[in-house]
Every structure is written in structure tokens, then in C-alpha cells.
Motif scaffolding. Structure first.
Motif, PDB file in Angstrom:
ATOM      1  N   GLU A 193      -1.251  23.977  18.072  1.00 21.37           N
ATOM      2  CA  GLU A 193      -1.074  24.852  17.061  1.00 21.37           C
ATOM      3  C   GLU A 193       0.400  25.597  17.097  1.00 21.37           C
ATOM      4  O   GLU A 193       1.001  25.805  16.093  1.00 21.37           O
ATOM      5  CB  GLU A 193      -2.149  25.959  17.507  1.00 21.37           C
ATOM      6  N   LEU A 194       0.763  25.959  18.415  1.00 21.51           N
ATOM      7  CA  LEU A 194       2.186  26.235  18.495  1.00 21.51           C
ATOM      8  C   LEU A 194       3.159  25.425  18.103  1.00 21.51           C
ATOM      9  O   LEU A 194       4.120  25.847  17.235  1.00 21.51           O
ATOM     10  CB  LEU A 194       2.485  26.674  20.089  1.00 21.51           C
ATOM     11  N   GLU A 195       2.831  24.124  18.166  1.00 25.08           N
ATOM     12  CA  GLU A 195       3.948  23.064  17.761  1.00 25.08           C
ATOM     13  C   GLU A 195       4.076  23.172  15.977  1.00 25.08           C
ATOM     14  O   GLU A 195       5.073  23.146  15.307  1.00 25.08           O
ATOM     15  CB  GLU A 195       3.529  21.818  18.164  1.00 25.08           C
ATOM     16  N   ARG A 196       2.554  23.095  15.379  1.00 29.73           N
ATOM     17  CA  ARG A 196       2.550  23.425  14.115  1.00 29.73           C
ATOM     18  C   ARG A 196       3.233  24.567  13.492  1.00 29.73           C
ATOM     19  O   ARG A 196       4.052  24.578  12.468  1.00 29.73           O
ATOM     20  CB  ARG A 196       1.165  23.672  13.525  1.00 29.73           C
ATOM     21  N   LEU A 197       3.299  25.895  14.084  1.00 34.96           N
ATOM     22  CA  LEU A 197       3.919  27.025  13.925  1.00 34.96           C
ATOM     23  C   LEU A 197       5.429  26.768  13.897  1.00 34.96           C
ATOM     24  O   LEU A 197       5.987  27.134  13.037  1.00 34.96           O
ATOM     25  CB  LEU A 197       3.469  28.187  15.038  1.00 34.96           C
ATOM     26  N   LYS A 198       5.869  26.080  14.892  1.00 35.23           N
ATOM     27  CA  LYS A 198       7.271  26.033  15.288  1.00 35.23           C
ATOM     28  C   LYS A 198       7.767  24.862  14.055  1.00 35.23           C
ATOM     29  O   LYS A 198       8.802  25.284  13.424  1.00 35.23           O
ATOM     30  CB  LYS A 198       7.424  25.090  16.302  1.00 35.23           C
ATOM     31  N   THR A 199       7.093  24.018  13.612  1.00 32.42           N
ATOM     32  CA  THR A 199       7.436  23.102  12.694  1.00 32.42           C
ATOM     33  C   THR A 199       7.577  23.840  11.350  1.00 32.42           C
ATOM     34  O   THR A 199       8.606  23.353  10.698  1.00 32.42           O
ATOM     35  CB  THR A 199       6.420  21.918  12.580  1.00 32.42           C
TER      36      THR A 199
ATOM     37  N   GLN B 222       7.361  32.229   0.005  1.00 34.30           N
ATOM     38  CA  GLN B 222       6.067  31.790   0.184  1.00 34.30           C
ATOM     39  C   GLN B 222       6.068  31.264   1.755  1.00 34.30           C
ATOM     40  O   GLN B 222       4.903  31.393   2.293  1.00 34.30           O
ATOM     41  CB  GLN B 222       5.762  30.579  -0.786  1.00 34.30           C
ATOM     42  N   PHE B 223       7.207  30.646   2.155  1.00 36.81           N
ATOM     43  CA  PHE B 223       7.189  30.472   3.739  1.00 36.81           C
ATOM     44  C   PHE B 223       6.890  31.539   4.365  1.00 36.81           C
ATOM     45  O   PHE B 223       6.162  31.479   5.310  1.00 36.81           O
ATOM     46  CB  PHE B 223       8.570  29.884   3.851  1.00 36.81           C
ATOM     47  N   ASP B 224       7.661  32.791   4.001  1.00 37.88           N
ATOM     48  CA  ASP B 224       7.452  33.896   4.728  1.00 37.88           C
ATOM     49  C   ASP B 224       6.086  34.306   4.956  1.00 37.88           C
ATOM     50  O   ASP B 224       5.649  34.511   6.019  1.00 37.88           O
ATOM     51  CB  ASP B 224       8.394  35.136   4.026  1.00 37.88           C
ATOM     52  N   VAL B 225       5.245  34.274   3.904  1.00 39.52           N
ATOM     53  CA  VAL B 225       3.989  34.780   3.582  1.00 39.52           C
ATOM     54  C   VAL B 225       3.136  34.016   4.553  1.00 39.52           C
ATOM     55  O   VAL B 225       2.251  34.171   5.372  1.00 39.52           O
ATOM     56  CB  VAL B 225       3.312  34.830   2.289  1.00 39.52           C
ATOM     57  N   LYS B 226       3.499  32.557   4.272  1.00 37.92           N
ATOM     58  CA  LYS B 226       2.525  31.634   5.060  1.00 37.92           C
ATOM     59  C   LYS B 226       2.638  31.657   6.628  1.00 37.92           C
ATOM     60  O   LYS B 226       1.756  31.725   7.251  1.00 37.92           O
ATOM     61  CB  LYS B 226       3.131  30.052   4.658  1.00 37.92           C
ATOM     62  N   ILE B 227       3.764  31.933   7.087  1.00 37.48           N
ATOM     63  CA  ILE B 227       4.172  31.902   8.541  1.00 37.48           C
ATOM     64  C   ILE B 227       3.310  33.004   9.075  1.00 37.48           C
ATOM     65  O   ILE B 227       2.929  33.137  10.086  1.00 37.48           O
ATOM     66  CB  ILE B 227       5.784  31.643   8.885  1.00 37.48           C
ATOM     67  N   ASP B 228       3.689  34.253   8.370  1.00 34.95           N
ATOM     68  CA  ASP B 228       3.080  35.519   8.792  1.00 34.95           C
ATOM     69  C   ASP B 228       1.613  35.498   8.845  1.00 34.95           C
ATOM     70  O   ASP B 228       1.054  35.833   9.892  1.00 34.95           O
ATOM     71  CB  ASP B 228       3.267  36.467   7.505  1.00 34.95           C
ATOM     72  N   ARG B 229       0.911  34.725   7.870  1.00 35.36           N
ATOM     73  CA  ARG B 229      -0.493  34.342   7.872  1.00 35.36           C
ATOM     74  C   ARG B 229      -0.801  33.502   9.312  1.00 35.36           C
ATOM     75  O   ARG B 229      -1.630  33.714   9.873  1.00 35.36           O
ATOM     76  CB  ARG B 229      -0.995  33.713   6.834  1.00 35.36           C
ATOM     77  N   MET B 230       0.114  32.417   9.311  1.00 34.33           N
ATOM     78  CA  MET B 230      -0.182  31.622  10.687  1.00 34.33           C
ATOM     79  C   MET B 230      -0.238  32.161  11.935  1.00 34.33           C
ATOM     80  O   MET B 230      -0.937  31.837  12.685  1.00 34.33           O
ATOM     81  CB  MET B 230       0.853  30.371  10.451  1.00 34.33           C
ATOM     82  N   CYS B 231       0.684  33.259  12.070  1.00 39.56           N
ATOM     83  CA  CYS B 231       0.933  34.052  13.153  1.00 39.56           C
ATOM     84  C   CYS B 231      -0.292  34.945  13.520  1.00 39.56           C
ATOM     85  O   CYS B 231      -0.704  34.907  14.319  1.00 39.56           O
ATOM     86  CB  CYS B 231       2.085  34.840  13.067  1.00 39.56           C
TER      87      CYS B 231
ATOM     88  N   ASN C 252      -3.307  34.440  12.370  1.00 39.72           N
ATOM     89  CA  ASN C 252      -4.494  33.558  12.648  1.00 39.72           C
ATOM     90  C   ASN C 252      -4.090  33.233  14.288  1.00 39.72           C
ATOM     91  O   ASN C 252      -4.989  33.312  14.995  1.00 39.72           O
ATOM     92  CB  ASN C 252      -4.301  32.283  12.093  1.00 39.72           C
ATOM     93  N   PHE C 253      -2.971  33.003  14.773  1.00 39.59           N
ATOM     94  CA  PHE C 253      -2.895  32.564  15.809  1.00 39.59           C
ATOM     95  C   PHE C 253      -3.072  33.706  16.965  1.00 39.59           C
ATOM     96  O   PHE C 253      -3.962  33.496  17.930  1.00 39.59           O
ATOM     97  CB  PHE C 253      -1.333  31.901  16.146  1.00 39.59           C
ATOM     98  N   PHE C 254      -2.709  34.771  16.607  1.00 43.15           N
ATOM     99  CA  PHE C 254      -3.242  36.045  17.524  1.00 43.15           C
ATOM    100  C   PHE C 254      -4.602  36.094  17.518  1.00 43.15           C
ATOM    101  O   PHE C 254      -4.994  36.256  18.771  1.00 43.15           O
ATOM    102  CB  PHE C 254      -2.393  37.563  17.091  1.00 43.15           C
ATOM    103  N   ALA C 255      -5.250  35.945  16.455  1.00 40.31           N
ATOM    104  CA  ALA C 255      -6.609  36.250  16.484  1.00 40.31           C
ATOM    105  C   ALA C 255      -7.536  35.051  17.066  1.00 40.31           C
ATOM    106  O   ALA C 255      -8.501  35.404  17.788  1.00 40.31           O
ATOM    107  CB  ALA C 255      -7.156  36.421  14.931  1.00 40.31           C
ATOM    108  N   LEU C 256      -6.848  33.952  16.873  1.00 39.00           N
ATOM    109  CA  LEU C 256      -7.801  32.875  17.631  1.00 39.00           C
ATOM    110  C   LEU C 256      -7.462  32.608  18.806  1.00 39.00           C
ATOM    111  O   LEU C 256      -8.320  32.187  19.882  1.00 39.00           O
ATOM    112  CB  LEU C 256      -7.796  31.499  16.684  1.00 39.00           C
ATOM    113  N   PHE C 257      -6.209  32.747  19.301  1.00 35.95           N
ATOM    114  CA  PHE C 257      -5.743  32.314  20.527  1.00 35.95           C
ATOM    115  C   PHE C 257      -5.485  33.530  21.548  1.00 35.95           C
ATOM    116  O   PHE C 257      -5.408  32.913  22.737  1.00 35.95           O
ATOM    117  CB  PHE C 257      -4.686  31.339  20.728  1.00 35.95           C
ATOM    118  N   THR C 258      -5.209  34.441  21.108  1.00 31.63           N
ATOM    119  CA  THR C 258      -4.886  35.685  21.874  1.00 31.63           C
ATOM    120  C   THR C 258      -3.898  35.327  22.986  1.00 31.63           C
ATOM    121  O   THR C 258      -4.591  35.276  23.984  1.00 31.63           O
ATOM    122  CB  THR C 258      -6.350  36.388  22.777  1.00 31.63           C
ATOM    123  N   PRO C 259      -2.811  34.838  22.692  1.00 29.72           N
ATOM    124  CA  PRO C 259      -1.869  34.481  23.660  1.00 29.72           C
ATOM    125  C   PRO C 259      -1.385  35.237  24.395  1.00 29.72           C
ATOM    126  O   PRO C 259      -1.305  36.663  24.296  1.00 29.72           O
ATOM    127  CB  PRO C 259      -0.781  33.802  22.659  1.00 29.72           C
ATOM    128  N   VAL C 260      -0.819  34.681  25.600  1.00 30.34           N
ATOM    129  CA  VAL C 260      -0.236  35.831  26.729  1.00 30.34           C
ATOM    130  C   VAL C 260       0.999  35.129  27.163  1.00 30.34           C
ATOM    131  O   VAL C 260       1.256  33.873  26.708  1.00 30.34           O
ATOM    132  CB  VAL C 260      -1.117  35.979  27.852  1.00 30.34           C
TER     133      VAL C 260
END
Lengths: 285, 225, 254
Positions: B7-13, B53-62, B64-72
Motif C-alpha cells: 500500500e505504501l508503494e502504491r501511495l508513493k507511485t 485531481q491528483f491532490d484529492v486522490k492522494i489526500d483520500r489515499m492517505c 484511507n491509509f491512516f484509517a486502515l493501517f494505523t501506521p507508526v
């Protein structure tokens, strides 16, 4: 004296009392063993084990008695083991919690508490008279089987109950039927416990005299039984018989026979303890 | 690869895709400015919607990432960095659009003497180079390179500071070309902002790699002096 | 939503323990090769619901089901459905690792043995494939004849997963599969679930909200026997529609 000192004193006092209570039983047993061994040990020799009973104390042996005891043990095991285990498995695994099951359960517990002489009377009527088995080994073994059946059923159920629910679930979830689950999982896992229960039950049966006397086991049998339908005697009856004689020499014989009986009982208990320990080591839930 | 890394890789890409687009916008802006290509400028303005559009999309991905993976730890800093880099990229995209709008005002290409005087082309090139290098620093997780990028911002600032005086002088000498000079001045101002935003991005790269906050450090130093 | 046949479906489902109404009018459809997480406070009915899909509740006295549970469109509570056949298609992994007190090998092939398969080559092949799929092969390949009880908790749980995979189900039900495990083992199980969803439809009950977020594609929130909300996990965790879902996943319950 402060409160906590008082409490500590009470604590100590109870500890001493507890130790005393614990030792009463052991001390009595110790004295008994000591007395018996002192009296009977000198009488035990090869001749005593292989001689037939006799009117003369010095020539009397216990051959027929211990052979009879072994016969009874074997026959009882063959009869009681499948019956008891099957009944235990049924009640624990199959029976639904109906009123009938409750009724059965209560009555099995009751049976375990019935005095052994009552079983003797039951055996006399059913096996000796109705089934015309006579005062044979088979009649005796059947009677003793009835006596220990409740114990076997109860211990089987306890052993089966100790197998965790999760093992059954695991087996069912893989598509196993009830019978497959019992056969492949429950019985192997509880076998040590079941065996322990059976051996403890047998060690009780081995010491019974009353029911066998009632069905007509003889005190004097001049031959060793060679088939289940032969007449027989067992060690407890032999002992009972000898202790009721006035002569001092027979009392010595009785003491010697008691030692043999105790050795058989202790051996059975020893096997039970060994099996239980091995089971516990093998399986940790 | 563990799920979280996928998922991180997708975000970075996704972020790098946006990065490429913004870089392209900025480069096109340079060309539009130099050639006064109205058509190109129009395209840039239109393409900015895609950046948004990219801006909105990446915001949304972030989100989701916080919500689903609770990263530390490093994962947390990574996503925080992506979130902020995203915001800065979007602004750089807006800047490119702004430059394009100014380019639309040019009727003829900007005169070379004015460009020469204001050093607008070297400034633009420097900004583009910083932007590209910052991208490399992000991809290769290289905080050293990021620090180097931050230092290069000084060049932009220097040119920017001089530009006011240079332009004023030019306008006094060529009163007929005031509007052209003003537009160029605005573009220079925007390029200076791009430099700041690239600096911000570089700071995020350092933050995510080394867990060190480097922004506002210089402000403190200055106060002490 | 596509018109694809859902893998698992419940229609107007009600379930009772005696007089207790455990599941109330539940409708849900789960797609193939997705992970669906059931979340909710203890006693909300999520485990009961999970166990309907392989009929593990059948043995509970006084348990009653109304409505339909469909697997590939077929009602699994019809009279002519054989439970053992159903369970070959719907495997299950339990909360506490429950390896049988047998060797590792015998654990994995148990499902085949009770089907009467004796061919040694088949058994060995299946054992290896299942253990590989459960990411356990490398750790146990030299000790297949050792007791399964000697494995660590995490390994035991993966063994239980391998055991379920051995009979080639299409659905795997997991009842809090990592709740008794340490964080490292938990992470391994979660990774495994992520891998397995390429081939299996997975339903997982979990008390761990983060776990639901990490592993599932869809999340269903149960409360007091009701299915309160069912949606993509992303949506559930960023913008749940129901107030109760919001309170539960943010830990503000009660």
C-alpha cells in the motif's frame, strides 16, 4: 498481642492440626502393614504360592485363590471395559440433555454408591439362577462387572470431558462425523484417563469378597479353574475363610495372603499412576 | 512484500505520477513564457485540473491509509510526508498555472535584453533543477541530497531580491514595456515561491528519513544572531 | 455492484438460542475472493453468525435458524445438504490454536484421512502444498513427525490454517484467529490472510479494529444481534454512516 500476631498463631495452629489429621490415616495404614508383614512375611515362600488349599495350615497354599483372582480380573475387564466405555461415550458425546439422560445420569451415580453385597444378590438371582451359570467364574465376573460399571462410566466421562471442546470443533470443522471425531480424537486423547479409571475400578473389584460369597464362590476349591464356567475362589474369600478359623497357624496364612493381595492392589494402582503421569506429559492442552 | 508495504508503494507511485505531471507543467510554463505560445499556455491551465485531481486522490489515499493501517514510526512519517508533499506539489502546480496565465498576456516573446537583465531564465532553470533533484532525493531516500536542495534555494532568493531594482530601472528606461516587465516580475516572484515549496518538500524528505524537523531552524538561528 | 453471484449470502436470517433472539433479520452478500471482517462488541452475534456458514451451531441444544444461508446460491440449511460435504467447502479456523495431539503431518492430512484417502503420495503432496500455502513449510519440513503441540502458538495457528486448506475449501471462516497470539505471530497470520484471499473467500471475526482495517476488503458491524452497517472497509473506517458504527470503531462505545 496484636491482631496480626493472633492471626499468625491461629494460622500455625491450624497447620499443625492439619498435619496431624493427614498423618492419622497414614499412621494407621503403616501400623497395619507393619503388623501384617511381621506376621505373614515369614510364611510366604514358593510352596505357599503353588500349593492347593489344605486342612492343615502348614501345607495350605493360595494357588487356587490367586489363579481365581487373575481369572476374575481378566473376565471382568473383558466384560466391563467395552460396556463401560461405550456407555460413557454415549452419555458424554451423543445423549441429548433430555429428561431421560438426566434420569440415567443420576441413577448411574446412585449405582456407584450401592453396597457391594446388593450386587451379589443381584448376581445370584440373574446370573446364577436365571441364566443358570452356577457359581462359576463367569457369574462372578459378571457380578463384579456390574459393581464396577458405574465407576468406569463415571471415570470415562470425566476423561472424555477433559478433552477440550476445541479439539472436537476442529475435527467437526474438517468434515468429520461424530463417530470419527470420537474414534480419532476423543478416545485417543482420553485413553490414559479411561485406562486409569478402569484399573482403579479393577483394584476395587479385586478386594471384593461379599458379592462373590453371596453368589456362592467356594472357600475350598481343590483345583485351579480352567474355563470360565468352573467354580472358583479368590484371595479375599480365602483370607476371610482363614481368619475365621480358630487355629493360630491359619491366621498367619491369612496375613501372608493379605500381603499377596496388597501387592496385586498396589501394582494395579502403580500402573494407574504411571499411565496418568505419562498421559499428562504427552498432552498439554 | 507485506501488505502495508504494498500500500505504501502504491501511495508513493501515485505521488511520483503527480510529481511528473507538475514537473511537466512547470517545464511547459517555461516554454510558454519564452515563446508566448498561447495554445500551450491554455493547455497548461487546463491540465491544472488534473493536478488538482491528483491532490484529492492522494489526500483520500492517505486518509484511507491512516484509517486502515494505523501506521507508526517510519510508516507514519512516510504518510505524513506524502500528505504534505502532496500539498506542496499542488501549490507548485498552481504556480505553473499562474505562469501560464501570465504567458497568455504576452503578445510577443519576452525580449532577450529583459530576460538577460533579470536573470529569469537561469532562475527558472535553477528552480526546475531543484525540483528534479528533490524528486531524486525522495525516490532514493537521500536526506543528504535533500539538504543540498535546500541550500540551492539561496540562489533563487538572490536573483529574486535583485529583480525589483533591475526591473524598476528597466521600466524607467523603457516606459513602453512596463506591462511586460511587470508580468515577468510576477513570474520571478512565483519562481521564488516554487523554490520555497521545493524546500518544504525537501524538508519533508529529511523528516521522514531521519525523524528530524529541519524547517524553521534557520529562523531560530537568525533570531539568535 | 456487479451482478456476479455472491459467494456467501444470508437472507432474512434470524437465529435463536432458546428464547434469546441472537440474530435479527440479517441480510448480507459477500463476494468471492474477498476478505470480509465481522466486528462488534462481545455478544453481538458475530461469532454465532460466522458459525452458521459451516453449520457449527447444529450441535447446540435449543439453537434455531430461520431464513436462508446460501453458498454459491444454494441453501445450506436444506434437508438434503450433508454437513460433512458442506464443511469440505467451508473450512474454519478457531480463536485458540487447536492442533490435534498428533504429529504435524497427521494434523494436516486429518481431513483427508477421514475422507478415507490412504494413498501415501497424495497425503504427502497435500501436506506439503497446504503447509507451503500456510507459510509454515520451511519451519516444519524437517519435523513433520514431531508432535504438533511442540510448535509455538503462532505456528500452531498456521498449522490449523494448513489443516483447513488441505481439504481444498473455497471459503475459510476465521473466528478471531490471532487473538491468542503475540504481535509477530499476529502479523504473520494477517500477511497470510492477505495472500490467501487470492484463492479463497475469507470471513474473519475480530475484536481488533486495526486488524479488520489491515486485512479486510469489507467490514460488517454487528450490534445486539443486528447487522448495523456493511460496507467497504475503507468507507467504514473513514466515514461510517451509522452513529453506532462510528462510536464503536472510534472506541467511544457505551
Amino acid at each position: 498481642m496484636t491482631n496480626s500476631e493472633k492471626n499468625r498463631l491461629k494460622d500455625k495452629a491450624f497447620q499443625v492440626f492439619g498435619i496431624f489429621c493427614t498423618f492419622i490415616g497414614l499412621v494407621v495404614l503403616g501400623i497395619f502393614l507393619f503388623d501384617i508383614i511381621l506376621e505373614g512375611a515369614k510364611r510366604i515362600d514358593w510352596d505357599f504360592l503353588v500349593s492347593l488349599p489344605s486342612r492343615r495350615a502348614s501345607r495350605a497354599g493360595i494357588l487356587t485363590a490367586w489363579v481365581g483372582t487373575i481369572w476374575i480380573l481378566l473376565l471382568t475387564t473383558i466384560i466391563a471395559f467395552p460396556l463401560g466405555v461405550s456407555a460413557g461415550v454415549y452419555l458424554e458425546e451423543y445423549a441429548k440433555k433430555t429428561k431421560l439422560a438426566n434420569f440415567l445420569e443420576i441413577n448411574i451415580s446412585n449405582l456407584a454408591g450401592v453396597p457391594s453385597i446388593i450386587y451379589g444378590l443381584l448376581g445370584l438371582e440373574i446370573f446364577v439362577r436365571q441364566m443358570r451359570l452356577g457359581s462359576s467364574l463367569l457369574a462372578g465376573a459378571l457380578t463384579l462387572s456390574l459393581l464396577i460399571l458405574p465407576i468406569i462410566i463415571v471415570t470415562t466421562r470425566e476423561a472424555i470431558k477433559a478433552v477440550p471442546r476445541s479439539i472436537r470443533d476442529g475435527s467437526f470443522a474438517l468434515g468429520a462425523s461424530k463417530w470419527q471425531t470420537v474414534w480419532h480424537q476423543v478416545l485417543p486423547a482420553s485413553f490414559g484417563g479411561i485406562l486409569t479409571g478402569i484399573i482403579l475400578a479393577l483394584s476395587r473389584a479385586v478386594g471384593e469378597a461379599a458379592p462373590l460369597i453371596v453368589i456362592g464362590a467356594l472357600a475350598y476349591v481343590p483345583f485351579t479353574p480352567s474355563s470360565p464356567l468352573d467354580e472358583f475362589t479368590v484371595l479375599p474369600i480365602q483370607i476371610f475363610n482363614w481368619t475365621s478359623r480358630p487355629q493360630e497357624a491359619f491366621l498367619t496364612n491369612a496375613a501372608a495372603a493379605i500381603i499377596i493381595l496388597l501387592i496385586i492392589t498396589f501394582m494395579l494402582n502403580g500402573i494407574a499412576v504411571y499411565l496418568r503421569n505419562r498421559q499428562q506429559k504427552k498432552i498439554k492442552w | 512484500m507485506p501488505h502495508i508495504d504494498v500500500e505504501l508503494e502504491r501511495l508513493k507511485t501515485k505521488l511520483l505520477e503527480m510529481w511528473d505531471l507538475v514537473e511537466y507543467q512547470l517545464q511547459s510554463g517555461r516554454e510558454a513564457m519564452l515563446t508566448a505560445d498561447q495554445e500551450l499556455a491554455k493547455q497548461i491551465v487546463k491540465r491544472d485540473k488534473k493536478v488538482n485531481q491528483f491532490d484529492v486522490k492522494i489526500d483520500r489515499m492517505c486518509e484511507n491509509f491512516f484509517a486502515l493501517f494505523t501506521p507508526v514510526a517510519v510508516d507514519l512519517r512516510m504518510v505524513l510526508a506524502v500528505l504534505k508533499i502532496n500539498a506542496n506539489l499542488e501549490r507548485i502546480g498552481d504556480t505553473a498555472e499562474g505562469i501560464a496565465r501570465f504567458a497568455q498576456k504576452f503578445e510577443t516573446p519576452v525580449h532577450s535584453d529583459l530576460l538577460e537583465l533579470t536573470q529569469a531564465i537561469p532562475m527558472y532553470d535553477e528552480a526546475l533543477a531543484m525540483f528534479a533533484e528533490c524528486r531524486v532525493a525522495f525516490i532514493s531516500n537521500d536526506p543528504k541530497l535533500a539538504k543540498a536542495v535546500i541550500k540551492r534555494d539561496k540562489t533563487l532568493n538572490k536573483i529574486y531580491r535583485k529583480s525589483d531594482a533591475v526591473a524598476t530601472k528597466f521600466m524607467q528606461q523603457n516606459p513602453d514595456r512596463i506591462s511586460e516587465a511587470l508580468a515577468l516580475l510576477s513570474i520571478i516572484k512565483k519562481l521564488e515561491r516554487v523554490g520555497d515549496q521545493v524546500t518544504n518538500i525537501a524538508e519533508e524528505v529529511i523528516f521522514y528519513r531521519e525523524a528530524k524537523v529541519v524547517k524553521h531552524k534557520q529562523d531560530k538561528k537568525k533570531k539568535k544572531d | 455492484m456487479s451482478k456476479k453471484q455472491p459467494k456467501l449470502e444470508a437472507r432474512d436470517l434470524n437465529a435463536y438460542y432458546g428464547d434469546f433472539h441472537a440474530l435479527k433479520n440479517i441480510n448480507i452478500a459477500m463476494e468471492e475472493k474477498n476478505v470480509t471482517a465481522f466486528i462488534g462488541p462481545s455478544g453481538c452475534g458475530k461469532s454465532t453468525f460466522l458459525r452458521l456458514f459451516n453449520r457449527m451451531n447444529d450441535y447446540i441444544d435449543g439453537f434455531k435458524v430461520e431464513g436462508n444461508i446460501l453458498l454459491d446460491g444454494n441453501d445450506i440449511y436444506q434437508k438434503d445438504v450433508r454437513v460433512d460435504e458442506l464443511r469440505k467447502q467451508v473450512g474454519m479456523v478457531f480463536q485458540k490454536p487447536n492442533p490435534f495431539p498428533k504429529t504435524i503431518f497427521e494434523n494436516v492430512v486429518y481431513g483427508l484421512r477421514i475422507q478415507g484417502i490412504k494413498n501415501k503420495a497424495v497425503l504427502e503432496e497435500t501436506a506439503e502444498r497446504s503447509l507451503r500455502d500456510a507459510a509454515l513449510w520451511d519451519e516444519v519440513k524437517d519435523n513433520l513427525n514431531k508432535s504438533a503441540l511442540a510448535l509455538s502458538g503462532g505456528q500452531q495457528q498456521r498449522l490449523c490454517i494448513a489443516r483447513a486448506l488441505a481439504i481444498s475449501p473455497s471459503v475459510i471462516l476465521m473466528d478471531e484467529p490471532a487473538s491468542a497470539l503475540d504481535p509477530i505471530s499476529t502479523a504473520k497470520i494477517e500477511e497470510l490472510i492477505y495472500e490467501l484471499k487470492n484463492d479463497y473467500t475469507i470471513v474473519i471475526v475480530t475484536h481488533n479494529m486495526q486488524q479488520a482495517g489491515r486485512v479486510s476488503d469489507y467490514t460488517a458491524f454487528f450490534y445486539m444481534g443486528e447487522l448495523v452497517e456493511f460496507n467497504k472497509t475503507k468507507t467504514m473506517f473513514t466515514s461510517p454512516k451509522d452513529e453506532r458504527t462510528q462510536n464503536y470503531i472510534t472506541g467511544r462505545f457505551g
